[in-house]
Scaffold this motif. Structure first.
Motif, PDB file in Angstrom:
ATOM      1  N   VAL A  87       0.913  -1.478  -0.067  1.00  0.00           N
ATOM      2  CA  VAL A  87       0.074   0.022  -0.101  1.00  0.00           C
ATOM      3  C   VAL A  87       0.691   1.277   0.097  1.00  0.00           C
ATOM      4  O   VAL A  87       0.627   2.095  -0.838  1.00  0.00           O
ATOM      5  CB  VAL A  87      -0.901  -0.031   1.180  1.00  0.00           C
ATOM      6  N   HIS A  88       1.916   1.087   0.815  1.00  0.00           N
ATOM      7  CA  HIS A  88       2.902   2.463   1.012  1.00  0.00           C
ATOM      8  C   HIS A  88       3.469   2.560  -0.367  1.00  0.00           C
ATOM      9  O   HIS A  88       3.441   3.984  -0.969  1.00  0.00           O
ATOM     10  CB  HIS A  88       3.954   2.205   2.077  1.00  0.00           C
ATOM     11  N   LEU A 131      -3.328  -6.233  -4.412  1.00  0.00           N
ATOM     12  CA  LEU A 131      -2.435  -7.099  -3.790  1.00  0.00           C
ATOM     13  C   LEU A 131      -2.280  -7.157  -2.105  1.00  0.00           C
ATOM     14  O   LEU A 131      -2.274  -8.115  -1.700  1.00  0.00           O
ATOM     15  CB  LEU A 131      -0.825  -7.248  -4.403  1.00  0.00           C
ATOM     16  N   ALA A 132      -2.165  -5.941  -1.813  1.00  0.00           N
ATOM     17  CA  ALA A 132      -2.141  -5.863  -0.025  1.00  0.00           C
ATOM     18  C   ALA A 132      -3.180  -6.621   0.491  1.00  0.00           C
ATOM     19  O   ALA A 132      -3.083  -7.294   1.584  1.00  0.00           O
ATOM     20  CB  ALA A 132      -2.104  -4.231   0.018  1.00  0.00           C
ATOM     21  N   ALA A 137      -5.989 -11.289   3.337  1.00  0.00           N
ATOM     22  CA  ALA A 137      -7.220 -12.152   3.145  1.00  0.00           C
ATOM     23  C   ALA A 137      -6.832 -13.570   2.994  1.00  0.00           C
ATOM     24  O   ALA A 137      -7.399 -14.504   3.402  1.00  0.00           O
ATOM     25  CB  ALA A 137      -7.952 -11.770   2.380  1.00  0.00           C
ATOM     26  N   ASP A 138      -5.761 -13.850   2.337  1.00  0.00           N
ATOM     27  CA  ASP A 138      -5.297 -15.271   2.015  1.00  0.00           C
ATOM     28  C   ASP A 138      -4.971 -16.050   3.378  1.00  0.00           C
ATOM     29  O   ASP A 138      -4.525 -15.777   4.240  1.00  0.00           O
ATOM     30  CB  ASP A 138      -3.957 -15.127   1.214  1.00  0.00           C
ATOM     31  N   GLU A 139      -5.559 -17.449   3.302  1.00  0.00           N
ATOM     32  CA  GLU A 139      -5.221 -18.195   4.337  1.00  0.00           C
ATOM     33  C   GLU A 139      -3.964 -18.526   4.602  1.00  0.00           C
ATOM     34  O   GLU A 139      -3.568 -18.956   5.738  1.00  0.00           O
ATOM     35  CB  GLU A 139      -5.846 -19.533   4.130  1.00  0.00           C
ATOM     36  N   ALA A 140      -3.030 -18.061   3.878  1.00  0.00           N
ATOM     37  CA  ALA A 140      -1.538 -18.335   4.301  1.00  0.00           C
ATOM     38  C   ALA A 140      -1.052 -17.134   5.250  1.00  0.00           C
ATOM     39  O   ALA A 140       0.035 -17.568   6.001  1.00  0.00           O
ATOM     40  CB  ALA A 140      -0.672 -17.931   2.842  1.00  0.00           C
ATOM     41  N   VAL A 152      -8.143  -6.312   7.420  1.00  0.00           N
ATOM     42  CA  VAL A 152      -8.467  -5.721   6.038  1.00  0.00           C
ATOM     43  C   VAL A 152      -9.328  -4.380   6.460  1.00  0.00           C
ATOM     44  O   VAL A 152      -9.134  -3.379   5.558  1.00  0.00           O
ATOM     45  CB  VAL A 152      -9.419  -6.759   5.336  1.00  0.00           C
ATOM     46  N   LEU A 153     -10.208  -4.354   7.276  1.00  0.00           N
ATOM     47  CA  LEU A 153     -11.066  -3.169   7.453  1.00  0.00           C
ATOM     48  C   LEU A 153     -10.083  -2.071   8.059  1.00  0.00           C
ATOM     49  O   LEU A 153     -10.337  -1.087   7.628  1.00  0.00           O
ATOM     50  CB  LEU A 153     -12.061  -3.604   8.740  1.00  0.00           C
ATOM     51  N   ALA A 154      -9.188  -2.365   9.078  1.00  0.00           N
ATOM     52  CA  ALA A 154      -8.292  -1.012   9.789  1.00  0.00           C
ATOM     53  C   ALA A 154      -7.291  -0.740   8.575  1.00  0.00           C
ATOM     54  O   ALA A 154      -7.224   0.441   8.373  1.00  0.00           O
ATOM     55  CB  ALA A 154      -7.611  -1.686  10.662  1.00  0.00           C
TER      56      ALA A 154
END
Length: 305
Positions: A87-88, A131-132, A137-140, A152-154
């Motif tokens: 994101v940055h 991608l961020a 969210a990925d289970e990894a 994700v929300l924050a």
């Protein structure tokens, strides 16, 4: 702490940067993931140019150290840290565009739109933002689903219209309207501070720490976020382009509203010390476990690039 005392801290910052960059390199591989159709080579090369080009990796460091404060899972923290860096870096790619700050250099290298073209730079930033959230969210990212959702929300709130992007909008408007001190502080808390606040709060979310800890770490992030921007404004006034790895003196030339322009360098230095003291006090309940985070606060305020 003096600037000489930062040498051990900078070593710690560098040590954290290595695993972050290794993970980012893997995440930015040309091979498509499950559910993807293809990853265009030019797009991926531009994304790597915007991400794997050095930098302090301060925000990922803050994620990792805030998570370590609560003995959270280090591999999950590493993935969240990498997501935040995506994101940055997306924000830097877009910030450098001619329609925004119009910069040719970033970290001593050509900006993405100079190395490629404007359309590719826009798409590279868009892809990094997507991608961020994919990474978190990925289970990894081996955390309970409710913690991944909270992250994700924050991050969405920190990055979006009420956070970083909104702050960038206020920054563009500031060149036309000239905000007062409260307006400058709000702008900077959004444009620069929101992602730093998230970086610190994220550790508590990853660990499932109580709300009081989450809020304390968020307040710590807010304090050092303001210090980061204040130090940046000072450096824009006093440092040279080689030292910074990008153009300097642009704020003054554009008549840009900053707290340094409003109150002067001496006032800014006093404010920086006050913000560092505030940040340190917020971490006092954690004792020696917070030593590196306290050093980070001092580093942010006294860095020279």
């Amino acid at each position: 702490m003096t600037k000489d005392d930062q040498i051990p801290f900078e070593a710690a910052l560098l040590a954290r940067a290595g695993p972050i960059e290794a993970l980012l390199r893997r995440l930015l591989d040309d091979r498509p993931l499950s559910g993807e159709i293809a990853r265009p080579q030019r797009l991926m090369t531009a994304m790597r140019h915007g991400v794997l080009n050095g930098g302090k990796r301060l925000r990922p460091f803050l994620v990792m150290e805030s998570a370590a404060l609560f003995s959270a899972d280090s591999e999950a923290a590493l993935r969240v840290a990498a997501a935040l860096e995506c994101v940055h870096c997306y924000s830097l790619i877009h910030d450098d565009l001619p329609a925004m700050d119009d910069d040719d250099l970033r970290r001593g290298q050509p900006t993405v739109h100079k190395a490629f073209d404007e359309a590719t730079a826009i798409l590279a930033g868009d892809a990094l933002l997507a991608l961020a959230f994919d990474i978190i969210a990925d289970e990894a990212t081996m955390l309970p689903a409710e913690r991944r959702a909270a992250l994700v929300l924050a991050l969405a709130r920190a990055a979006g219209a009420g956070g970083m992007v909104g702050g960038q909008m206020l920054d563009l408007e500031a060149q036309r309207i000239g905000p007062d001190e409260a307006g400058i502080i709000r702008l900077q808390a959004m444009k620069t501070g929101a992602l730093i606040r998230f970086a610190c709060e994220a550790g508590a979310i990853i660990a499932g720490a109580p709300p009081v800890d989450r809020e304390r770490l968020a307040e710590f992030g807010s304090a050092i976020g303001l210090a980061f921007q204040l130090a940046d404004d000072l450096l824009d006034l006093t440092a040279d382009a080689h030292q910074m790895g990008k153009a300097t003196g642009k704020d003054a030339a554009a008549g840009k509203a900053t707290l340094v322009a409003l109150h002067g360098a001496n006032w800014a230095q006093d404010q920086l010390q006050g913000l560092v003291d505030q940040a340190h006090a917020l971490l006092d309940p954690y004792g020696e476990a917070a030593a590196l985070l306290k050093q980070a606060a001092t580093f942010v305020a006294t860095r020279n690039s």
